[in-house]
Design a protein around this motif. Structure first.
Motif, PDB file in Angstrom:
ATOM      1  N   HIS A 112       0.871  -1.188   0.000  1.00  0.00           N
ATOM      2  CA  HIS A 112       0.000   0.000   0.000  1.00  0.00           C
ATOM      3  C   HIS A 112       0.900   1.228   0.000  1.00  0.00           C
ATOM      4  O   HIS A 112       1.601   1.491   0.972  1.00  0.00           O
ATOM      5  N   GLU A 113       0.854   1.985  -1.105  1.00  0.00           N
ATOM      6  CA  GLU A 113       1.791   3.109  -1.264  1.00  0.00           C
ATOM      7  C   GLU A 113       1.308   4.391  -0.593  1.00  0.00           C
ATOM      8  O   GLU A 113       2.080   5.343  -0.455  1.00  0.00           O
ATOM      9  N   GLY A 114       0.018   4.441  -0.237  1.00  0.00           N
ATOM     10  CA  GLY A 114      -0.519   5.681   0.323  1.00  0.00           C
ATOM     11  C   GLY A 114      -0.923   6.624  -0.802  1.00  0.00           C
ATOM     12  O   GLY A 114      -0.440   7.764  -0.879  1.00  0.00           O
ATOM     13  N   ALA A 140       7.390  10.479  -9.674  1.00  0.00           N
ATOM     14  CA  ALA A 140       6.847   9.701  -8.552  1.00  0.00           C
ATOM     15  C   ALA A 140       7.290   8.240  -8.615  1.00  0.00           C
ATOM     16  O   ALA A 140       7.669   7.639  -7.607  1.00  0.00           O
ATOM     17  N   CYS A 141       7.261   7.671  -9.822  1.00  0.00           N
ATOM     18  CA  CYS A 141       7.580   6.240  -9.964  1.00  0.00           C
ATOM     19  C   CYS A 141       9.041   5.945  -9.604  1.00  0.00           C
ATOM     20  O   CYS A 141       9.369   4.818  -9.230  1.00  0.00           O
ATOM     21  N   ALA A 142       9.922   6.937  -9.714  1.00  0.00           N
ATOM     22  CA  ALA A 142      11.332   6.700  -9.380  1.00  0.00           C
ATOM     23  C   ALA A 142      11.486   6.460  -7.872  1.00  0.00           C
ATOM     24  O   ALA A 142      12.269   5.618  -7.445  1.00  0.00           O
ATOM     25  N   TYR A 143      10.725   7.177  -7.061  1.00  0.00           N
ATOM     26  CA  TYR A 143      10.724   6.914  -5.607  1.00  0.00           C
ATOM     27  C   TYR A 143      10.015   5.586  -5.334  1.00  0.00           C
ATOM     28  O   TYR A 143      10.516   4.712  -4.636  1.00  0.00           O
ATOM     29  N   CYS A 144       8.816   5.514  -5.903  1.00  0.00           N
ATOM     30  CA  CYS A 144       7.907   4.410  -5.576  1.00  0.00           C
ATOM     31  C   CYS A 144       8.514   3.053  -5.945  1.00  0.00           C
ATOM     32  O   CYS A 144       8.396   2.090  -5.201  1.00  0.00           O
ATOM     33  N   GLY A 145       9.201   3.009  -7.105  1.00  0.00           N
ATOM     34  CA  GLY A 145       9.810   1.752  -7.542  1.00  0.00           C
ATOM     35  C   GLY A 145      10.871   1.283  -6.557  1.00  0.00           C
ATOM     36  O   GLY A 145      10.954   0.093  -6.244  1.00  0.00           O
ATOM     37  N   PHE A 159      11.066   2.057  -3.294  1.00  0.00           N
ATOM     38  CA  PHE A 159      10.405   1.644  -2.035  1.00  0.00           C
ATOM     39  C   PHE A 159       9.749   0.264  -2.208  1.00  0.00           C
ATOM     40  O   PHE A 159       9.843  -0.600  -1.338  1.00  0.00           O
ATOM     41  N   ARG A 160       9.080   0.065  -3.355  1.00  0.00           N
ATOM     42  CA  ARG A 160       8.364  -1.207  -3.545  1.00  0.00           C
ATOM     43  C   ARG A 160       9.343  -2.374  -3.645  1.00  0.00           C
ATOM     44  O   ARG A 160       9.145  -3.421  -3.028  1.00  0.00           O
ATOM     45  N   ARG A 161      10.405  -2.180  -4.430  1.00  0.00           N
ATOM     46  CA  ARG A 161      11.387  -3.268  -4.576  1.00  0.00           C
ATOM     47  C   ARG A 161      11.984  -3.634  -3.216  1.00  0.00           C
ATOM     48  O   ARG A 161      12.178  -4.805  -2.901  1.00  0.00           O
ATOM     49  N   GLU A 215      -6.072   3.592 -13.257  1.00  0.00           N
ATOM     50  CA  GLU A 215      -4.640   3.870 -13.362  1.00  0.00           C
ATOM     51  C   GLU A 215      -4.202   4.755 -12.193  1.00  0.00           C
ATOM     52  O   GLU A 215      -4.958   5.613 -11.732  1.00  0.00           O
ATOM     53  N   CYS A 216      -2.983   4.537 -11.727  1.00  0.00           N
ATOM     54  CA  CYS A 216      -2.451   5.348 -10.628  1.00  0.00           C
ATOM     55  C   CYS A 216      -2.394   6.822 -11.055  1.00  0.00           C
ATOM     56  O   CYS A 216      -1.887   7.128 -12.128  1.00  0.00           O
ATOM     57  N   PRO A 217      -2.878   7.749 -10.213  1.00  0.00           N
ATOM     58  CA  PRO A 217      -2.863   9.164 -10.583  1.00  0.00           C
ATOM     59  C   PRO A 217      -1.447   9.746 -10.702  1.00  0.00           C
ATOM     60  O   PRO A 217      -1.271  10.811 -11.274  1.00  0.00           O
ATOM     61  N   HIS A 218      -0.450   9.048 -10.167  1.00  0.00           N
ATOM     62  CA  HIS A 218       0.922   9.576 -10.242  1.00  0.00           C
ATOM     63  C   HIS A 218       1.740   8.928 -11.365  1.00  0.00           C
ATOM     64  O   HIS A 218       2.945   9.156 -11.453  1.00  0.00           O
ATOM     65  N   SER A 219       1.092   8.083 -12.180  1.00  0.00           N
ATOM     66  CA  SER A 219       1.875   7.400 -13.226  1.00  0.00           C
ATOM     67  C   SER A 219       2.175   8.383 -14.354  1.00  0.00           C
ATOM     68  O   SER A 219       1.373   8.573 -15.251  1.00  0.00           O
ATOM     69  N   SER A 220       3.314   9.019 -14.283  1.00  0.00           N
ATOM     70  CA  SER A 220       3.619  10.050 -15.269  1.00  0.00           C
ATOM     71  C   SER A 220       5.048   9.926 -15.757  1.00  0.00           C
ATOM     72  O   SER A 220       5.765  10.895 -15.872  1.00  0.00           O
TER      73      SER A 220
END
Ligand code: SF4
Length: 321
Positions: A91-93, A142-147, A149-151, A241-246
């Motif tokens: 859960h990414e928040g 956003a995905c650069a942080y999120c990726g 954290f998720r990994r 789709e994720c609202p931050h997928s940019s």
């Protein structure tokens, strides 16, 4: 149009193979491709038995890819209990996005009787992606942080469950996009890492680094076919789709690939066939050159080549704002 393999009406046409397939032959063809990948990339050792099964941790987001992967793996090993599946949802928040997909994960895992663990950036890192996007201390997508954290969480929980494999639902389009992006960026080291992480050679490296072997069993199945499979099999899927997928560059590569595939069916498959060979050569070169020794992060103990791992540096930067 009739199915190429029987008299039933076709529900899809795969231009890259020339086949028109009815519902049951289409579902069967996806099952077959995924199982072939599982056999080839995740060979079960003789030590795996129904009494002593391997544990496979599956990243389950509730989107079509991970839901289809979990469903096929469940049906594959239901009759062959040498593998025990555990689903992990991160859960990414992200307001209005992850809560809905979490419901799809819960419905699926309850229906299949699979153990399901939910972890969050809030509990693990004391942050939420909505705030990260707002503050953006590193001026990154956003995905650069999120990726990162998720990994980190997938690896951490794979280790906590003492998992033998970590599986994710990347499809053929995802993989061809990443391959093309690495080539266009001229990033040979990333090509080598992609090979180690997803193209089947990770066992050797996994032993060396203490990392858990990973696999992407949907990597031969185009995205549209994964979506059709989910619909025809009536699986609980969260389609938003994720609202931050940019990721702007990925979007451009995605458009390019779609247009190439339309004009030259089979482009994604041929990109991946050539890329595997190229990545294997690059991976050998990086091994021969010797990599930096892997140590432990001073803050969290994860494997890293520096003093502090990238995840901790990002978490520190976000929490310092
Ligand atoms: Fe995270 Fe990007 Fe995926 Fe959204 S699209 S969940 S920000 S990686």
């Amino acid at each position: 149009m009739e199915c190429t393999k029987c008299d039933a009406d076709a529900v899809m046409h795969a231009a890259y193979s020339g086949n028109h397939l009815c519902r049951s032959h289409f579902l069967e063809s996806v099952d077959r491709r995924v199982r072939k990948r599982v056999r080839e990339d995740s060979l079960l050792p003789d030590s795996a038995t129904p009494e002593n099964p391997e544990t496979w941790l599956v990243g389950l987001s509730g989107g079509k890819d991970s839901v289809v992967l979990t469903d096929i793996l469940h049906r594959t090993f239901e009759q062959d209990p040498r593998v025990e599946l555990v689903a992990l949802t991160v859960h990414e928040g992200i307001q209005g996005y992850r809560d809905a997909s979490l419901a799809a994960c819960e419905e699926l895992t309850e229906e299949l009787g699979i153990e399901h663990e939910v972890v969050s950036y809030a509990d693990e890192f004391d942050l939420e992606m909505d705030d990260v996007v707002e503050d953006d201390p590193k001026n990154m997508a956003a995905c650069a942080y999120c990726g990162v954290f998720r990994r980190d969480l997938l690896a951490k929980y794979a280790s906590e469950y003492d998992a033998d494999k970590l599986l994710t639902g990347h499809n053929l389009d995802d993989e061809a996009e990443t391959a093309l992006m690495n080539i266009l960026e001229g990033n040979v080291e990333q090509v080598a890492r992609h090979f180690d992480a997803s193209l089947g050679s990770f066992d050797e490296r996994g032993e060396k680094d203490g990392m858990i072997p990973r696999a992407k069993p949907l990597r031969d199945v185009p995205e549209k076919e994964v979506a059709l499979y989910a619909r025809l099999a009536d699986l609980p899927v969260h389609m938003a789709e994720c609202p931050h997928s940019s990721e702007a560059f990925r979007g451009e590569v995605q458009d390019l690939l779609l247009s190439l595939e339309e004009n030259h069916p089979g482009t994604r498959h041929s990109i991946m066939a050539g890329y595997e060979e190229l990545a294997s050569i690059a991976a050998d070169r990086y091994r021969d050159d010797g990599e930096e020794p892997v140590g432990e992060c001073d803050e969290c103990g994860s494997p890293t080549t520096g003093d502090v791992c990238r995840k901790c540096r990002l978490v520190d930067a976000v929490n310092a704002v």
